[in-house]
Scaffold this active site. Structure first.
Site, PDB file in Angstrom:
ATOM      1  N   HIS A 109     -19.150 -25.184 -17.412  1.00  0.00           N
ATOM      2  CA  HIS A 109     -18.507 -24.189 -16.276  1.00  0.00           C
ATOM      3  C   HIS A 109     -18.785 -24.470 -14.798  1.00  0.00           C
ATOM      4  O   HIS A 109     -18.131 -23.831 -14.118  1.00  0.00           O
ATOM      5  CB  HIS A 109     -19.036 -22.702 -16.596  1.00  0.00           C
ATOM      6  CG  HIS A 109     -18.565 -22.277 -18.113  1.00  0.00           C
ATOM      7  ND1 HIS A 109     -17.064 -22.179 -18.221  1.00  0.00           N
ATOM      8  CD2 HIS A 109     -19.304 -22.098 -19.160  1.00  0.00           C
ATOM      9  CE1 HIS A 109     -17.229 -21.824 -19.708  1.00  0.00           C
ATOM     10  NE2 HIS A 109     -18.444 -21.907 -20.201  1.00  0.00           N
ATOM     11  N   HIS A 159     -16.035  10.961  -9.313  1.00  0.00           N
ATOM     12  CA  HIS A 159     -16.760  12.326  -8.973  1.00  0.00           C
ATOM     13  C   HIS A 159     -17.412  12.650 -10.324  1.00  0.00           C
ATOM     14  O   HIS A 159     -18.738  12.760 -10.420  1.00  0.00           O
ATOM     15  CB  HIS A 159     -15.780  13.456  -8.585  1.00  0.00           C
ATOM     16  CG  HIS A 159     -16.422  14.799  -8.453  1.00  0.00           C
ATOM     17  ND1 HIS A 159     -16.546  15.706  -9.749  1.00  0.00           N
ATOM     18  CD2 HIS A 159     -16.864  15.464  -7.808  1.00  0.00           C
ATOM     19  CE1 HIS A 159     -17.130  16.693  -9.654  1.00  0.00           C
ATOM     20  NE2 HIS A 159     -17.509  16.511  -8.496  1.00  0.00           N
ATOM     21  N   ASN A 160     -16.770  12.730 -11.441  1.00  0.00           N
ATOM     22  CA  ASN A 160     -17.304  12.985 -12.640  1.00  0.00           C
ATOM     23  C   ASN A 160     -18.339  12.010 -13.146  1.00  0.00           C
ATOM     24  O   ASN A 160     -19.405  12.345 -13.625  1.00  0.00           O
ATOM     25  CB  ASN A 160     -16.138  13.251 -13.751  1.00  0.00           C
ATOM     26  CG  ASN A 160     -15.454  14.727 -13.672  1.00  0.00           C
ATOM     27  OD1 ASN A 160     -15.290  15.111 -12.492  1.00  0.00           O
ATOM     28  ND2 ASN A 160     -14.702  14.941 -14.691  1.00  0.00           N
ATOM     29  N   GLY A 165     -14.890  23.926 -12.095  1.00  0.00           N
ATOM     30  CA  GLY A 165     -14.921  24.423 -13.247  1.00  0.00           C
ATOM     31  C   GLY A 165     -14.101  25.781 -13.180  1.00  0.00           C
ATOM     32  O   GLY A 165     -13.236  25.916 -11.922  1.00  0.00           O
ATOM     33  N   GLU A 187     -21.270  12.588 -11.050  1.00  0.00           N
ATOM     34  CA  GLU A 187     -21.735  13.924 -11.833  1.00  0.00           C
ATOM     35  C   GLU A 187     -22.877  13.706 -12.988  1.00  0.00           C
ATOM     36  O   GLU A 187     -23.848  14.152 -13.228  1.00  0.00           O
ATOM     37  CB  GLU A 187     -20.807  14.898 -12.193  1.00  0.00           C
ATOM     38  CG  GLU A 187     -21.237  15.859 -12.874  1.00  0.00           C
ATOM     39  CD  GLU A 187     -19.943  16.779 -13.403  1.00  0.00           C
ATOM     40  OE1 GLU A 187     -18.907  16.902 -12.466  1.00  0.00           O
ATOM     41  OE2 GLU A 187     -19.747  17.274 -14.472  1.00  0.00           O
ATOM     42  N   TYR A 188     -22.292  12.549 -13.925  1.00  0.00           N
ATOM     43  CA  TYR A 188     -22.989  12.160 -14.956  1.00  0.00           C
ATOM     44  C   TYR A 188     -24.495  11.583 -14.599  1.00  0.00           C
ATOM     45  O   TYR A 188     -25.414  11.775 -15.064  1.00  0.00           O
ATOM     46  CB  TYR A 188     -22.373  11.234 -15.666  1.00  0.00           C
ATOM     47  CG  TYR A 188     -21.458  11.563 -16.860  1.00  0.00           C
ATOM     48  CD1 TYR A 188     -20.420  12.474 -16.513  1.00  0.00           C
ATOM     49  CD2 TYR A 188     -21.651  11.409 -18.207  1.00  0.00           C
ATOM     50  CE1 TYR A 188     -19.235  12.903 -17.385  1.00  0.00           C
ATOM     51  CE2 TYR A 188     -20.710  11.609 -19.120  1.00  0.00           C
ATOM     52  CZ  TYR A 188     -19.632  12.255 -18.705  1.00  0.00           C
ATOM     53  OH  TYR A 188     -18.596  12.823 -19.739  1.00  0.00           O
ATOM     54  N   SER A 194     -12.118  20.136  -8.981  1.00  0.00           N
ATOM     55  CA  SER A 194     -13.121  20.137  -9.643  1.00  0.00           C
ATOM     56  C   SER A 194     -13.948  21.473  -9.128  1.00  0.00           C
ATOM     57  O   SER A 194     -13.588  22.283  -8.209  1.00  0.00           O
ATOM     58  CB  SER A 194     -14.149  18.974  -9.030  1.00  0.00           C
ATOM     59  OG  SER A 194     -15.342  19.207  -9.516  1.00  0.00           O
ATOM     60  N   ALA A 209      -4.528  28.785 -19.717  1.00  0.00           N
ATOM     61  CA  ALA A 209      -5.941  29.121 -20.168  1.00  0.00           C
ATOM     62  C   ALA A 209      -7.057  29.265 -19.240  1.00  0.00           C
ATOM     63  O   ALA A 209      -6.357  29.651 -17.862  1.00  0.00           O
ATOM     64  CB  ALA A 209      -6.073  27.747 -21.133  1.00  0.00           C
ATOM     65  N   VAL A 210      -8.051  29.018 -19.444  1.00  0.00           N
ATOM     66  CA  VAL A 210      -9.076  29.181 -18.479  1.00  0.00           C
ATOM     67  C   VAL A 210      -8.801  29.007 -16.938  1.00  0.00           C
ATOM     68  O   VAL A 210      -8.719  29.572 -16.045  1.00  0.00           O
ATOM     69  CB  VAL A 210     -10.391  28.632 -18.767  1.00  0.00           C
ATOM     70  CG1 VAL A 210     -11.556  29.261 -17.852  1.00  0.00           C
ATOM     71  CG2 VAL A 210     -10.627  28.827 -20.301  1.00  0.00           C
ATOM     72  N   LYS A 266     -11.375  11.848  -8.584  1.00  0.00           N
ATOM     73  CA  LYS A 266     -11.781  12.901  -9.481  1.00  0.00           C
ATOM     74  C   LYS A 266     -12.685  12.337 -10.755  1.00  0.00           C
ATOM     75  O   LYS A 266     -13.803  12.734 -11.196  1.00  0.00           O
ATOM     76  CB  LYS A 266     -10.776  13.675 -10.285  1.00  0.00           C
ATOM     77  CG  LYS A 266     -11.279  14.794 -11.102  1.00  0.00           C
ATOM     78  CD  LYS A 266     -12.226  15.910 -10.485  1.00  0.00           C
ATOM     79  CE  LYS A 266     -12.741  16.926 -11.389  1.00  0.00           C
ATOM     80  NZ  LYS A 266     -12.585  16.877 -12.609  1.00  0.00           N
TER      81      LYS A 266
HETATM   82  P1  NBP Z   1      -7.116  23.301 -22.383  1.00  0.00           P
HETATM   83  O1  NBP Z   1      -7.491  22.011 -21.793  1.00  0.00           O
HETATM   84  O2  NBP Z   1      -7.782  24.362 -23.187  1.00  0.00           O
HETATM   85  O3  NBP Z   1      -5.559  23.526 -22.442  1.00  0.00           O
HETATM   86  C1  NBP Z   1      -4.643  24.924 -22.970  1.00  0.00           C
HETATM   87  C2  NBP Z   1      -3.448  25.059 -22.178  1.00  0.00           C
HETATM   88  O4  NBP Z   1      -2.714  23.891 -22.471  1.00  0.00           O
HETATM   89  C3  NBP Z   1      -2.725  26.109 -22.783  1.00  0.00           C
HETATM   90  O5  NBP Z   1      -1.986  26.794 -21.941  1.00  0.00           O
HETATM   91  C4  NBP Z   1      -1.820  25.389 -23.806  1.00  0.00           C
HETATM   92  O6  NBP Z   1      -0.696  26.518 -23.880  1.00  0.00           O
HETATM   93  C5  NBP Z   1      -1.552  24.370 -23.020  1.00  0.00           C
HETATM   94  N1  NBP Z   1      -0.754  23.387 -24.019  1.00  0.00           N
HETATM   95  C6  NBP Z   1      -1.220  22.303 -24.900  1.00  0.00           C
HETATM   96 BR1  NBP Z   1      -3.066  22.522 -25.242  1.00  0.00          BR
HETATM   97  N2  NBP Z   1      -0.385  21.641 -25.499  1.00  0.00           N
HETATM   98  C7  NBP Z   1       0.716  22.267 -24.668  1.00  0.00           C
HETATM   99  C8  NBP Z   1       2.002  21.594 -24.826  1.00  0.00           C
HETATM  100  N3  NBP Z   1       2.703  20.668 -25.794  1.00  0.00           N
HETATM  101  N4  NBP Z   1       3.294  22.071 -23.811  1.00  0.00           N
HETATM  102  C9  NBP Z   1       2.802  23.059 -23.121  1.00  0.00           C
HETATM  103  N5  NBP Z   1       1.524  23.764 -23.174  1.00  0.00           N
HETATM  104  C10 NBP Z   1       0.552  23.109 -23.912  1.00  0.00           C
HETATM  105  O7  NBP Z   1      -7.198  24.289 -20.728  1.00  0.00           O
HETATM  106  P2  NBP Z   1      -8.088  24.573 -19.712  1.00  0.00           P
HETATM  107  O8  NBP Z   1      -9.423  24.505 -20.297  1.00  0.00           O
HETATM  108  O9  NBP Z   1      -7.695  25.606 -18.784  1.00  0.00           O
HETATM  109  O10 NBP Z   1      -7.879  23.274 -18.832  1.00  0.00           O
HETATM  110  C11 NBP Z   1      -6.646  22.744 -18.281  1.00  0.00           C
HETATM  111  C12 NBP Z   1      -6.836  21.395 -17.574  1.00  0.00           C
HETATM  112  O11 NBP Z   1      -7.839  21.499 -16.557  1.00  0.00           O
HETATM  113  C13 NBP Z   1      -7.096  20.204 -18.656  1.00  0.00           C
HETATM  114  O12 NBP Z   1      -6.459  19.154 -18.216  1.00  0.00           O
HETATM  115  C14 NBP Z   1      -8.852  19.871 -18.335  1.00  0.00           C
HETATM  116  O13 NBP Z   1      -9.082  18.940 -18.611  1.00  0.00           O
HETATM  117  C15 NBP Z   1      -8.836  20.636 -16.879  1.00  0.00           C
HETATM  118  N6  NBP Z   1     -10.072  21.095 -16.716  1.00  0.00           N
HETATM  119  C16 NBP Z   1     -10.925  21.044 -15.381  1.00  0.00           C
HETATM  120  C17 NBP Z   1     -12.086  21.441 -15.235  1.00  0.00           C
HETATM  121  C18 NBP Z   1     -12.596  21.420 -14.075  1.00  0.00           C
HETATM  122  O14 NBP Z   1     -13.859  21.778 -13.804  1.00  0.00           O
HETATM  123  N7  NBP Z   1     -11.861  20.731 -13.055  1.00  0.00           N
HETATM  124  C19 NBP Z   1     -12.677  22.442 -16.283  1.00  0.00           C
HETATM  125  C20 NBP Z   1     -11.998  22.557 -17.280  1.00  0.00           C
HETATM  126  C21 NBP Z   1     -10.653  21.968 -17.608  1.00  0.00           C
HETATM  127  P3  NBP Z   1      -0.802  27.431 -25.397  1.00  0.00           P
HETATM  128  O15 NBP Z   1      -1.453  28.852 -24.891  1.00  0.00           O
HETATM  129  O16 NBP Z   1       0.626  27.851 -25.672  1.00  0.00           O
HETATM  130  O17 NBP Z   1      -1.607  26.699 -26.452  1.00  0.00           O
END
Ligand code: NBP
Length: 484
Positions: free
Chosen positions: A455, A185-186, A130, A189-190, A128, A11-12, A182
């Site tokens: 107490h 950190h968040n 995004g 951030e809040y 961190s 994903a992203v 982490k």
């Molecule tokens: P998402 O959190 O939206 O998750 C989507 C991904 O998880 C897809 O690849 C999806 O596969 C997979 N997935 C799910 Br849902 N259930 C699954 C399962 N049972 N088995 C295998 N794959 C599964 O993706 P994201 O927004 O890219 O975030 C990824 C991680 O990074 C998350 O933990 C998020 O909290 C964290 N994050 C961090 C930041 C940051 O700034 N550090 C920002 C955003 C997110 P599919 O395509 O088959 O549905």
């Protein structure tokens, strides 16, 4: 196998991280996603990066050179557990599973323990910054074993953000340490965002500045001590005009702040550890208050708007209002960071981590959301005295707070008189005054506790534990030292 690193979850975050990895000399990146269409999309758009794409978990695992190293970037919680299970069933002792998602550190501690029993290395890693950070260089906070860090360190260093020539990654500590910091950190951030929002609100509603003027003020602040990513984007957000109405975008955005939960986790854990992270707490609560439209409407319609509610202050506004708000913001920010670092110290003690606070401040200087010039001051503070009881007594921060103190008090007073809420500013000041007070009313609370619950209390002039027989003869008795 030919890939030195793999990414599961495209994903992203995962696809950007995979592209970042592939862009670095020496890396061959295996990629896998549960739904193959996502993998195909990555290949269609960025296939020239030379990914080794796998359609099945078996193919993915086979494409990794040993020791196998895979970074999981899927939804935190059940998704992460599912992927860990699939990899663990195929990986061999010495292989490394990295979770780069926003896991709860308690889950990370559990997963590390379970995988260690299989001889696998599990590295819960805070990432961190995004999607931009993932692509161009995030701040990376890995936990896990020292052994895993030796293999993983060079790879993570190759993709991390760079601050003053140093990559923004360091081994934080064992098992859940990376996800713990982490989380904090968040939380910070809040707090930082809430304080900036209060500054904005006061300047606008009390100071009467236009949104255009505010853009300039925040831009100016971004060239001083407050220089930071969050101040920078504040100017950008305020400068944005709504395409539909021609109004400032900030005036058409619904004023109900959302959250994904890491701020709540921070406060929950801080309460459990007995650490007053009031800055983070107020920020979490302020978002919660904003998201109660029915309550807000009910109170708004009940109170007499001539008596309550925002109105121009009757107090004379100091000429230096803008500078005063800046000083209040800076002092409150120092408090919020001091509290956040206190929580890290407490977490390290509770969970047995050896966390280098200076090294942590260093890796937050670039790549992450709270990146700021200010963090150099924290690096210096811990370099001078690694066991600071609080950041507030570091000579630089003590002086910074002392210099801003009068302005901070003026602003908290003006906010209260103007009916503009400033929970972050005022609770930060209350925290500071509590620490700085010679005597606290906690003495009275001890008296109350002794009255209704026996107490007991300590005395200022004598060792021992005492109880007053309030409802009997009113005499004080010394209580036998407790045996547990
Ligand atoms: P998402 O959190 O939206 O998750 C989507 C991904 O998880 C897809 O690849 C999806 O596969 C997979 N997935 C799910 Br849902 N259930 C699954 C399962 N049972 N088995 C295998 N794959 C599964 O993706 P994201 O927004 O890219 O975030 C990824 C991680 O990074 C998350 O933990 C998020 O909290 C964290 N994050 C961090 C930041 C940051 O700034 N550090 C920002 C955003 C997110 P599919 O395509 O088959 O549905």
């Amino acid at each position: 196998g030919q890939a030195n690193i793999g990414v599961v979850g495209l994903a992203v975050m995962g696809s950007n991280l995979a592209r970042n990895l592939a862009s670095r000399e020496g890396n061959t990146v295996a990629v896998y996603n549960r739904t193959y269409a996502r993998t195909e999309e990555l290949l269609r758009e960025h296939g020239d990066a030379g990914f080794l794409a796998a359609e099945t978990v078996d193919d993915f695992v086979a494409s990794l050179a040993k020791p196998r190293t895979a970074i999981i970037m899927v939804q935190a919680g059940a998704g992460t557990d599912a992927v860990i299970e699939q990899l663990a069933a195929r990986f061999e002792p010495g292989d490394i599973i990295v979770d780069g998602g926003n896991a709860n550190f308690h889950d990370t501690i559990r997963r590390e323990r379970d995988l260690r029993e299989l001889g696998l290395n599990f590295v819960g890693t805070g990432i961190s910054g995004g999607e931009e950070g993932a692509l161009h260089g995030p701040s990376i906070m890995p936990g896990g074993s020292v052994e895993a860090w030796e293999t993983l360190g060079p790879i993570l260093k190759s993709i991390a953000a760079v601050a003053e020539g140093e990559p923004c990654v360091t081994h934080i500590g064992t098992d859940g340490a990376g996800h713990f910091v982490k989380m904090v950190h968040n939380g910070i951030e809040y707090a930082d965002m809430q304080l900036i929002a209060e500054a904005y609100d006061l300047l606008r509603r009390v100071g009467g500045f236009s949104v255009e003027q505010l853009v300039t003020i925040f831009q100016q602040w971004n060239s001083g001590d407050l220089e930071s990513y969050l101040i920078e984007i504040t100017a950008e957000v305020l400068g944005k005009t709504d395409q539909k109405t021609g109004k400032p975008l900030v005036d058409v955005i619904l004023d109900q702040a959302g959250s994904k939960g890491t701020g709540v986790w921070t406060v929950q854990n801080a309460v459990g550890l007995g650490i007053p992270v009031s800055g983070i707490g107020e920020a979490v609560f302020a978002r919660a208050v904003s998201s109660k439209p029915e309550q807000r409407a009910a109170v708004r319609s009940t109170v007499h708007s001539a008596t309550f509610g925002p109105r121009p202050t009757e107090q004379a506004m100091p000429d230096s209002f803008v500078d005063d708000v800046r000083a209040a913001l800076y002092a409150s920010k120092v408090i919020a960071y001091a509290q956040g670092f206190d929580l890290i110290v407490a977490g390290a003690k509770e969970f047995g981590w050896d966390i280098d606070l200076g090294a942590l401040a260093k890796i937050w200087r670039a790549g992450c959301i709270i990146r700021a010039r200010f963090l150099n001051r924290i690096v210096d503070a811990y370099a001078h005295q690694p066991d600071l009881p609080t950041l507030l007594v570091d000579p630089y921060f003590a002086e910074a707070v002392a210099q801003g103190e009068a302005a901070w008090r003026r602003i908290v007073g003006i906010a209260a008189a103007s009916a503009v809420p400033a929970p972050g500013f005022s609770s930060a000041l209350a925290y500071f005054d509590s620490l700085a007070s010679d005597r606290l009313p906690a003495a009275l609370i001890q008296g109350q506790r002794d009255f209704f619950g026996a107490h007991t209390y300590k005395r200022v002039d004598q060792d021992g534990t005492f109880h007053t027989r309030w409802s009997e003869d009113g005499q004080e008795v010394e209580v036998a030292p407790s045996t547990h």
